[in-house]
Design a protein around this motif. Structure first.
Motif, short mmCIF file in Angstrom:
data_model
loop_
_atom_site.label_atom_id
_atom_site.label_comp_id
_atom_site.label_asym_id
_atom_site.label_seq_id
_atom_site.Cartn_x
_atom_site.Cartn_y
_atom_site.Cartn_z
N ALA A 94 -68.48 10.99 -18.54
CA ALA A 94 -68.04 12.39 -18.48
C ALA A 94 -69.15 13.27 -17.91
CB ALA A 94 -67.66 12.86 -19.88
N GLN A 95 -68.82 14.03 -16.87
CA GLN A 95 -69.77 14.93 -16.19
C GLN A 95 -70.97 14.16 -15.62
OE1 GLN A 95 -70.51 17.87 -19.32
NE2 GLN A 95 -68.98 19.20 -18.40
N ASP A 96 -70.78 12.89 -15.38
CA ASP A 96 -71.81 12.06 -14.76
C ASP A 96 -71.12 11.18 -13.73
OD1 ASP A 96 -74.17 10.51 -14.25
OD2 ASP A 96 -74.85 10.95 -16.29
N SER A 117 -80.80 7.62 -21.90
CA SER A 117 -81.56 8.85 -21.64
C SER A 117 -81.37 9.40 -20.24
CB SER A 117 -83.06 8.60 -21.88
OG SER A 117 -83.56 7.60 -21.01
N LYS A 118 -80.90 8.57 -19.31
CA LYS A 118 -80.66 9.03 -17.95
C LYS A 118 -79.22 9.51 -17.74
CE LYS A 118 -84.25 6.13 -15.90
NZ LYS A 118 -84.56 5.07 -14.92
N VAL A 119 -78.46 9.53 -18.83
CA VAL A 119 -77.07 9.97 -18.78
C VAL A 119 -77.00 11.44 -19.15
CG1 VAL A 119 -74.76 9.68 -19.78
CG2 VAL A 119 -76.21 7.67 -19.35
N ARG A 120 -76.18 12.18 -18.45
CA ARG A 120 -76.05 13.60 -18.75
C ARG A 120 -75.47 13.80 -20.15
NH1 ARG A 120 -73.13 18.15 -14.84
NH2 ARG A 120 -73.81 19.96 -16.04
N ASN A 121 -76.07 14.73 -20.91
CA ASN A 121 -75.65 15.03 -22.28
C ASN A 121 -75.72 13.79 -23.18
OD1 ASN A 121 -75.02 17.70 -21.48
ND2 ASN A 121 -72.93 17.11 -20.92
N SER A 157 -74.25 10.11 -27.49
CA SER A 157 -74.72 9.10 -28.44
C SER A 157 -74.11 9.34 -29.81
CB SER A 157 -76.25 9.13 -28.53
OG SER A 157 -76.85 8.75 -27.31
N SER A 158 -74.05 10.60 -30.22
CA SER A 158 -73.46 10.91 -31.53
C SER A 158 -71.98 10.58 -31.55
CB SER A 158 -73.69 12.38 -31.89
OG SER A 158 -72.96 13.24 -31.05
N TRP A 159 -71.29 10.82 -30.43
CA TRP A 159 -69.87 10.46 -30.35
C TRP A 159 -69.69 8.95 -30.51
CZ3 TRP A 159 -68.68 13.60 -25.27
CH2 TRP A 159 -68.56 14.95 -25.60
N LEU A 160 -70.50 8.18 -29.79
CA LEU A 160 -70.36 6.73 -29.83
C LEU A 160 -70.62 6.17 -31.23
CD1 LEU A 160 -72.03 5.74 -26.43
CD2 LEU A 160 -69.59 5.67 -27.00
N ILE A 161 -71.64 6.69 -31.89
CA ILE A 161 -71.94 6.22 -33.23
C ILE A 161 -70.79 6.57 -34.18
CG2 ILE A 161 -73.46 6.51 -35.22
CD1 ILE A 161 -74.70 4.86 -32.99
N GLU A 162 -70.27 7.78 -34.06
CA GLU A 162 -69.16 8.18 -34.93
C GLU A 162 -67.93 7.31 -34.70
OE1 GLU A 162 -66.27 12.03 -35.78
OE2 GLU A 162 -68.37 12.36 -35.24
#
Length: 214
Positions: A44-46, A81-85, A90-95
């Motif tokens: 998304a946005q990348d 870390s090279k991904v936008r936002n 990361s928080s979305w994926l963990i959730e």
């Protein structure tokens, strides 16, 4: 807008696009539903190309939801870390991992997909198309948002949901699953933002854009 109020004939006019791109794999690299879902969220946005670069190391470290569910957000940072936002993603994926717990629980229907953090209608439609389940909407990514109005299928809009809604009103459900990605591929390959290669387009004779520029 008169151009798309009359829906007659558009399915037939767009058929050459579907014939050309039907079943062509999405540009994101993935081997299973888990990898596809993660890649779609990260993209998304990348750019798809950027996600494809970081994906192998990410999936080597986090091969499934079971492993991802016991990771921390900080554990993901070296890989995204090279991904936008990347922090938010990361928080979305963990959730998601902690909610679903196992790859077998990843849904493939629209309502359950968009209930997950980081997955909107566009992302859900991509996942469903790649998994070959019956379409409940039409992919409206950045290419479709740009190209569909140029063709004359809908009004110009920055909101993909608005473009999707117009396309769903215009086109028969039988082609929903493929037409969005077909238009996206057209935008990536031929109908470029500047200097589109109209002479190479299989729906040139039905497109509004060439006639605007006579």
């Amino acid at each position: 807008m008169e151009l798309f109020e009359n829906t007659n004939g558009w399915a037939e006019k767009l058929q050459p696009l579907i014939d050309k791109y039907k079943d062509k794999k999405h540009p994101l690299d993935y081997e299973n539903l888990y990898q596809l879902m993660v890649a779609v969220i990260l993209s998304a946005q990348d750019s798809d190309a950027n996600i494809n670069k970081i994906a192998p190391a990410f999936f080597a470290e986090f091969p499934n939801l079971e492993v991802l569910s016991i990771a921390t957000i900080e554990d993901l940072f070296p890989y995204v870390s090279k991904v936008r936002n990347f922090n938010t993603k990361s928080s979305w994926l963990i959730e998601i991992a902690q909610t679903l717990k196992s790859d077998k629980n990843i849904p493939t229907n629209l309502n359950d997909l968009i209930a997950l953090k980081g997955i909107g209608r566009k992302s859900a439609n991509v996942i469903m198309r790649e998994m070959k389940v019956p379409a409940e909407g039409i992919i409206a990514d950045l290419h479709v948002i740009r190209v569909a109005p140029r063709i004359g299928l809908c009004d110009e809009a920055k909101d993909g949901n608005k473009v999707e809604k117009q396309l769903m009103q215009l086109l028969p459900k039988e082609i929903w699953g493929e037409i969005g990605m077909a238009i996206s591929f057209l935008g990536r390959e031929t109908c470029r933002p500047t200097n589109p290669r109209c002479s190479e387009c299989s729906i040139n004779e039905h497109c509004l854009f060439p006639h605007k520029n006579l």
